[in-house]
Scaffold this motif. Structure first.
Motif, PDB file in Angstrom:
ATOM      1  N   GLN A 194       0.838  -1.197   0.107  1.00 12.30           N
ATOM      2  CA  GLN A 194       0.133  -0.027   0.023  1.00 12.30           C
ATOM      3  C   GLN A 194       1.098   1.408  -0.041  1.00 12.30           C
ATOM      4  N   VAL A 198      -2.225  -6.148  -5.999  1.00 10.71           N
ATOM      5  CA  VAL A 198      -2.308  -4.953  -6.767  1.00 10.71           C
ATOM      6  C   VAL A 198      -0.955  -4.156  -6.503  1.00 10.71           C
ATOM      7  N   PRO A 210       0.201  -0.390  -6.690  1.00 10.89           N
ATOM      8  CA  PRO A 210      -0.661   0.969  -6.785  1.00 10.89           C
ATOM      9  C   PRO A 210       0.239   1.871  -7.806  1.00 10.89           C
ATOM     10  N   LEU A 229      -8.804  -2.726 -14.107  1.00 10.78           N
ATOM     11  CA  LEU A 229      -9.073  -2.098 -12.758  1.00 10.78           C
ATOM     12  C   LEU A 229      -8.514  -0.857 -12.606  1.00 10.78           C
ATOM     13  N   PHE A 230      -7.249  -0.427 -13.033  1.00  9.34           N
ATOM     14  CA  PHE A 230      -6.843   0.763 -13.097  1.00  9.34           C
ATOM     15  C   PHE A 230      -7.603   2.036 -13.859  1.00  9.34           C
ATOM     16  N   MET A 241     -10.678   2.684 -12.019  1.00  9.98           N
ATOM     17  CA  MET A 241     -10.596   3.574 -10.999  1.00  9.98           C
ATOM     18  C   MET A 241     -10.005   4.719 -11.108  1.00  9.98           C
ATOM     19  N   VAL A 287      -6.069   3.949  -7.482  1.00 10.25           N
ATOM     20  CA  VAL A 287      -5.718   2.613  -6.759  1.00 10.25           C
ATOM     21  C   VAL A 287      -4.490   2.881  -5.880  1.00 10.25           C
ATOM     22  N   ALA A 330      -9.379  -1.433  -3.406  1.00  9.20           N
ATOM     23  CA  ALA A 330      -9.904  -1.355  -4.842  1.00  9.20           C
ATOM     24  C   ALA A 330     -10.347  -2.628  -5.355  1.00  9.20           C
ATOM     25  N   VAL A 331      -8.939  -3.520  -5.370  1.00 11.59           N
ATOM     26  CA  VAL A 331      -8.906  -4.747  -6.024  1.00 11.59           C
ATOM     27  C   VAL A 331      -9.949  -5.612  -5.281  1.00 11.59           C
TER      28      VAL A 331
END
Length: 190
Positions: A74, A94, A96, A105-106, A109, A115, A120-121
């Motif tokens: 993170q 993920v 970031p 996904l990116f 978002m 992200v 988020a994932v």
């Protein structure tokens, strides 16, 4: 420690712990350094204590890879660990800083907060799983669970398909993880 004894191939030269709220990890870092490990396995998902531990390992002069858990990947670990975060290697759901296998996904978002960690994932894949389960006609929680256990791999927003079975409701198999490290304050895919 027990797994290392049972499986062999790895020698645990020191095993330390600290309360999650500890602010001074000098004793723990010094014990690790004095044991002269080839690597450190850091079992925490707390970016605060994880970052503090990385900084303290660097301060006591230990320069070995530190393997972490997926939950530590993170943005906050970069801040709390500072330059010492460059020691970190971890499996990630993920990255970031680099979409890598999660381009979809990116993109989703991009205009919705971005992200910056695994939240988020997790949310995106939970929604994808429920939607796939509902397509089966499930109308109750039990029916939804049963459907998700039977539909096989679910195309979500992970590095690999997510799967539920009657004995595994976690759904995150090895194909959903990929290794990352930190270099100059950013996560890099390995």
């Amino acid at each position: 420690v027990e797994l290392a004894k049972k499986q062999g191939g790895v020698e645990v030269v020191e095993n330390i712990s600290a309360p999650k709220t500890a602010t001074d990890l000098t004793t723990q870092a010094t014990k690790i350094r004095n044991a002269k490990p080839d690597a450190v396995l850091m079992i925490t998902a707390s970016t605060g204590s994880g970052g503090a531990f990385l900084r303290k390992l660097q301060q006591v002069g230990l320069d070995v890879p530190v393997y972490g858990m997926a939950g530590i990947v993170q943005k906050q670990i970069l801040t709390s660990g500072g330059a010492a975060a460059d020691m970190l290697i971890a499996p990630a759901l993920v990255n970031p800083d680099d979409a890598g296998p999660l381009k979809e996904l990116f993109a989703l978002m991009k205009d919705n907060g971005g992200v910056d960690g695994f939240g988020a994932v997790l949310g995106a894949n939970a929604a994808a799983s429920v939607i796939e389960g509902l397509k089966s006609g499930a109308t109750t929680g039990a029916q939804l669970r049963d459907a998700m256990e039977k539909i096989g791999p679910i195309k979500g927003f992970a590095a690999g398909p997510i799967r539920f079975t009657p004995t595994d409701h976690d759904s995150w198999g090895p194909e959903t993880l990929f290794p990352v490290t930190v270099r100059e304050g950013k996560f890099k895919n390995l």
